[in-house]
Design a protein around this motif. Structure first.
Motif, PDB file in Angstrom:
ATOM      1  N   GLN A  45       0.834  -1.219   0.000  1.00 15.23           N
ATOM      2  CA  GLN A  45       0.000   0.000   0.000  1.00 15.23           C
ATOM      3  C   GLN A  45       0.860   1.257   0.000  1.00 15.23           C
ATOM      4  O   GLN A  45       0.605   2.204  -0.736  1.00 15.23           O
ATOM      5  CB  GLN A  45      -0.876   0.001   1.244  1.00 15.23           C
ATOM      6  N   GLU A  87       2.405   1.973  -3.342  1.00 15.43           N
ATOM      7  CA  GLU A  87       1.401   2.514  -4.265  1.00 15.43           C
ATOM      8  C   GLU A  87       1.209   4.015  -4.008  1.00 15.43           C
ATOM      9  O   GLU A  87       1.243   4.818  -4.939  1.00 15.43           O
ATOM     10  CB  GLU A  87       0.094   1.736  -4.020  1.00 15.43           C
ATOM     11  N   GLU A 133       2.316   6.942  -6.583  1.00 16.47           N
ATOM     12  CA  GLU A 133       1.225   7.761  -7.123  1.00 16.47           C
ATOM     13  C   GLU A 133       1.481   9.236  -6.865  1.00 16.47           C
ATOM     14  O   GLU A 133       1.290  10.076  -7.731  1.00 16.47           O
ATOM     15  CB  GLU A 133      -0.108   7.342  -6.493  1.00 16.47           C
ATOM     16  N   GLU A 183       4.030  -5.279  -9.658  1.00 18.51           N
ATOM     17  CA  GLU A 183       2.968  -4.679 -10.475  1.00 18.51           C
ATOM     18  C   GLU A 183       3.034  -5.145 -11.935  1.00 18.51           C
ATOM     19  O   GLU A 183       2.021  -5.499 -12.533  1.00 18.51           O
ATOM     20  CB  GLU A 183       3.030  -3.148 -10.417  1.00 18.51           C
TER      21      GLU A 183
END
Ligand code: HEM
Length: 466
Positions: A181, A184, A188, A280
């Motif tokens: 998490q 990510e 981002e 990913e």
């Protein structure tokens, strides 16, 4: 093909070194920006359709060249790789990933690559096959009959579990979720900065390290990640165990030619890099392979026939890989049509000649894997999903850089064998137990970020096999 090559050689010899490659010119600056914003894959298609294999354009003060011919790409990634560094966007990932393999350059990169490579060789990663299959089987158990699922979301969790078990040791347990998490969020928020502020404030990259312009969340996530990773390193240092096969333990033990070892900071940078690069992309490869199989039931049927014949109902093993030829062809073909890393970029660090043109220092090269993989000069009916093409002799005659989902040259993906092994083992384990069909009303929409991500997930109907 021969004719095309002769034609090309004479074009190259005709070109003057001082000639600038054709392109839209500065007057079209707004159209260029709009085209890139809308979809860079379509932009590349339009530009190369109009101007040819090498296209020049500008964004503000920055000069960029698009290259789609495999010979030119070979020069950039392989034969003249010394004249290039990674592009600026990759450079920005440094704020999160530090000087790991993906983002470092020069002597530091060379030393790290030398030290990490042994732990990613085929023989070493063979021991990971069992963990990959075990995780895939546990996931398959959760599949209900006639269920609709976002397979991309599922694959992200599954590949994170696999990278955690295999590269970091299963005992990191609950922390894996937090790592996934935080990664990510961190990426981002850095990408958001790149897309918005950096374009307006080119020299202000220093701001990336401060909690302004939306960077606060990203930096918090980076701190959370560091806590987990440093704890892991400290634990492994305190209790070294020669039997451990996880990446952190292997890297802790490895010594360079001069006897030196990796510092905690280097271990942190390499671990985070592997975490990010290692899950990913593979999740995307698997999601797209399942989507394409669902779209082509005959390819799915052939896969399930191969699985049943080779495995006869038991779990897949490393030794089965050599017999799973159709499964390999499916993975190769999926990554041709939908390459998870849709492009790679480079910056010239000196003046260099590519494809007969002079590429001045500091110019950026955009190498759009997506567009090269769909070039009719190299692939018959390039828009078709046809795994069969990889089983035909013609596949051996392709130019070296007509198909390169893992990049190439010295900076080629260090996890390529790991990724192929994982993709094939997970794919056969899932298709052994279930069939995947496209869910009504759901299509596949792609967003080219650093990777090629699905907008709104990859939603499919799942039914269990008898
Ligand atoms: C289907 C899955 C994958 C795809 C499509 C993929 C694609 C790529 C590509 C295109 C590059 C080259 C980037 C460039 O030249 O600028 C790369 C580099 C890299 N990949 Fe992968 N990758 C995959 C899986 C993995 C896995 C599983 C790992 C690790 C476990 C990994 C770790 C790395 C690292 C560390 C680099 C940088 C290597 C260097 O510069 O020395 N990748 N990958």
């Amino acid at each position: 093909m021969q004719w095309l090559q002769n034609e090309r050689v004479s074009t190259l010899t005709r070109r003057m070194m001082s000639e600038r490659p054709p392109g839209p010119g500065w007057r079209a600056a707004m159209n260029v920006l709009e085209g890139l914003r809308r979809d860079p894959r379509v932009f590349v298609q339009e530009m190369t359709g109009r101007y040819g294999d090498v296209v020049h354009f500008r964004i503000g003060h920055q000069n960029l060249l698009i290259f789609i011919h495999p010979d030119d790409i070979e020069e950039i990634l392989l034969t003249k790789a010394k004249s290039f560094h990674k592009d600026r966007v990759t450079g920005l990932l440094r704020v999160g990933l530090g000087d790991g393999l993906l983002t470092s350059e020069g002597a530091h990169w060379k030393r790290q690559r030398r030290m990490v490579s042994p732990s990613m060789r085929k023989r070493q990663i063979a021991s990971y096959a069992q963990a990959m299959v075990a995780r895939a089987e546990a996931f398959a158990q959760t599949l209900g009959d006639d269920q609709q699922r976002d397979i991309h979301h599922d694959m992200m969790i599954l590949t994170l579990e696999i990278v955690t078990d295999t590269l970091f040791g299963a005992d990191i347990g609950a922390d894996a979720h937090q790592v996934g998490q935080s990664l990510e969020i961190m990426l981002e928020s850095f990408l958001h900065y790149t897309r918005t502020w950096r374009r307006l404030l080119p020299p202000w990259e220093v701001l990336l390290n401060h909690p302004v312009l939306g960077m606060g969340r990203g930096l918090e996530a980076r701190d959370a990640l560091d806590k987990v990773i440093y704890r892991l390193i400290d634990e492994r240092r305190a209790q070294p165990d020669a039997g451990r096969q996880d990446l952190v333990s292997l890297l802790l033990a490895v010594r360079d030619e001069d006897g030196s070892q990796m510092s905690n900071l280097q271990l942190r940078d390499e671990s985070l890099t592997m975490f990010m690069a290692g899950h990913e992309t593979t999740a995307l490869a698997l999601s797209y392979a399942l989507w394409l199989l669902a779209e082509h039931p005959e390819a799915m049927a052939r896969l399930q026939q191969e699985i049943d014949e080779v495995l006869k109902g038991r779990s897949a093993t490393f030794d089965d890989l050599k017999s799973l030829t159709w499964a390999h062809a499916v993975v190769r073909e999926s990554m041709r049509l939908v390459p998870p890393a849709w492009a790679v970029g480079r910056e010239a660090i000196e003046d260099v000649e590519i494809g007969g043109y002079l590429m001045p220092s500091k110019w950026q090269a955009l190498i759009p894997i997506w567009n090269v993989h769909r070039d009719p000069r190299w692939f018959d009916k390039p828009q078709d999903f046809a795994p069969q093409r990889w089983l035909e002799p013609k596949a051996q005659e392709l130019p070296r850089f007509a198909y390169f989902p893992f990049g190439g040259g010295p900076r080629t993906c260090i996890g390529n064998h790991f990724a192929i092994m994982e993709a094939v083992l997970v794919l056969v384990t899932l298709c052994q137990r279930a069939t995947f069909a496209q869910a009504e009303g759901h299509s596949l929409e792609l967003h080219p970020s650093v990777t090629l991500r699905p907008v709104g997930g990859v939603v499919m109907d799942v039914s269990r096999r008898a």
